[in-house]
Structures are given as structure tokens and as C-alpha cells.
Design an enzyme around this catalytic site. Structure first.
Site, PDB file in Angstrom:
ATOM      1  N   LEU A 151      -6.994  -0.007   4.493  1.00 19.01           N
ATOM      2  CA  LEU A 151      -5.733  -0.734   4.640  1.00 19.01           C
ATOM      3  C   LEU A 151      -5.447  -1.283   3.241  1.00 19.01           C
ATOM      4  CD1 LEU A 151      -6.319  -2.629   8.006  1.00 19.01           C
ATOM      5  CD2 LEU A 151      -5.210  -0.418   7.635  1.00 19.01           C
ATOM      6  N   PRO A 152      -4.575  -0.618   2.490  1.00 21.93           N
ATOM      7  CA  PRO A 152      -4.489  -0.790   1.028  1.00 21.93           C
ATOM      8  C   PRO A 152      -3.870  -2.092   0.529  1.00 21.93           C
ATOM      9  CG  PRO A 152      -2.781   0.689   1.777  1.00 21.93           C
ATOM     10  CD  PRO A 152      -3.619   0.377   2.980  1.00 21.93           C
ATOM     11  N   CYS A 153      -4.605  -3.188   0.682  1.00 21.17           N
ATOM     12  CA  CYS A 153      -4.127  -4.465   0.158  1.00 21.17           C
ATOM     13  C   CYS A 153      -4.136  -4.476  -1.371  1.00 21.17           C
ATOM     14  CB  CYS A 153      -4.954  -5.623   0.711  1.00 21.17           C
ATOM     15  SG  CYS A 153      -6.716  -5.492   0.398  1.00 21.17           S
ATOM     16  N   HIS A 154      -4.828  -3.521  -1.989  1.00 17.71           N
ATOM     17  CA  HIS A 154      -4.800  -3.437  -3.454  1.00 17.71           C
ATOM     18  C   HIS A 154      -3.407  -3.076  -3.963  1.00 17.71           C
ATOM     19  CE1 HIS A 154      -5.815   0.689  -2.105  1.00 17.71           C
ATOM     20  NE2 HIS A 154      -5.087   1.065  -3.146  1.00 17.71           N
ATOM     21  N   ARG A 155      -2.534  -2.583  -3.089  1.00 20.60           N
ATOM     22  CA  ARG A 155      -1.163  -2.227  -3.466  1.00 20.60           C
ATOM     23  C   ARG A 155      -0.219  -3.426  -3.429  1.00 20.60           C
ATOM     24  NH1 ARG A 155      -1.135   3.136   0.332  1.00 20.60           N
ATOM     25  NH2 ARG A 155      -2.751   4.257  -0.817  1.00 20.60           N
TER      26      ARG A 155
END
Length: 182
Positions: A151-155
């Protein structure tokens, strides 16, 4: 010993006494702990989080019936390998959201909608989840994301384009964004 462990793992799965399976995988951003229930992937943890502490917390919050059972996590390990190799842009894994509720869950459900190679600001995510003034709450949801990378919270970045903080550390966030050429 290996065969005994395999038999015990198989028996636990067959008798439904295995609630959480886990394994670790090597990645360009360090060793990752993967944990899953029968419903799906539950947790991805960075080394800096202390894998033993993460497993202890899962035991306290969900179930003490946790076992090293890498086979259950083979699909997740494969998809992560493909992602880090640059051949996968989206994850196609069942997800167990047992560790998230309320607004945080809304944020986590939005994260996969941020396209590979793109970013959104905390404010944009707040707006997209129907709470335009909940910018800090978006930051908290990202900081407590139990499934980073998948779940790409780095984005999610600050409005000025700077990174903000990241559970795996700034260098991990930088590496993930560079991988995606965002």
C-alpha cells in the site's frame, strides 16, 4: 529438523491452528518481514521496526498462534521481487485490514490509486478521502500503514514536494521513489 518444522506447519494449517504465518525477504531497502492471515497479507515491516517486536505486537493484538510458514507468503514474496526488479507496478494480493480502522483505513484504501511513478500530497489524499482538512491525519495514517510498499504510502509527499517522514526511513522512501522514477 527442517522436515519436522514443515510437518508442524502443515498440521497447524490443516487444523486451522495457524492464525498468522510469517517470513522474511531480502530487498534493496533491507530485510522485510511479511505476515499474513488466511484472509491475506497483514503486515510488511522494515528491519528498523525490529521484526521480533512486530511479531510480539501481532501476537498481542490478533493472535499468539504465529508460525514461520514461508509457503503461505510465497505469492507476496514473488510480487515484491517483481516490484523491486521493475517488472510489477501494482500488487495483486488479498489484503487483511485487521490492523486499520476508520479514517486510517480510508487512507490505506486510497493509496493503491496513486499511480506508479506518481505522487500525491498529504492534502490531495485528504481531499480524495473526503476530509480535506484532515492533512495531519493522513500523515498519521501513512506513518502507521501496516503494509508499506504494497500500500504505497511512499508516494505521499508534502505539498512542497519534499518527502516527509517514512516508517522505513528517508533513504528507503527515496529508493522506492527512485525505483518508480517519480
Amino acid at each position: 529438523m527442517q522436515r519436522l518444522h514443515e510437518r508442524l506447519t502443515a498440521a497447524a494449517a490443516e487444523q486451522h491452528t495457524l492464525d498468522i504465518a510469517y517470513r522474511t525477504v531480502d530487498s534493496p531497502i533491507g530485510k522485510l518481514l511479511l505476515a499474513a492471515t488466511e484472509r491475506g497479507i497483514l503486515r510488511v515491516a522494515f528491519e528498523v521496526e525490529n521484526h521480533d517486536a512486530v511479531l510480539q505486537l501481532l501476537a498481542e493484538k490478533l493472535s499468539p498462534r504465529i508460525l514461520f510458514a514461508p509457503d503461505r507468503l510465497d505469492p507476496a514474496a514473488r510480487e515484491l521481487d517483481e516490484y523491486f526488479a521493475g517488472t510489477r507496478r501494482e500488487f495483486d494480493l488479498p489484503v487483511d485490514f485487521s490492523l486499520s480502522r476508520g479514517f486510517r483505513l480510508s487512507v490505506l484504501e486510497h493509496l493503491p490509486r496513486i499511480a506508479y511513478g506518481h505522487t500525491e500530497s498529504y492534502a490531495q489524499v485528504a481531499l480524495a478521502t473526503g476530509s480535506p482538512r484532515a492533512v495531519r491525519a493522513v500523515g498519521t495514517a501513512c506513518a502507521t500503514n501496516p503494509l508499506p510498499v504494497i500500500l504505497p504510502c511512499h508516494r505521499v509527499v508534502k505539498s512542497d514536494g519534499s518527502f516527509g517522514s517514512y516508517l522505513g526511513g528517508t533513504e528507503a522512501k527515496r529508493a522506492l521513489l527512485a525505483l518508480e522514477a517519480a
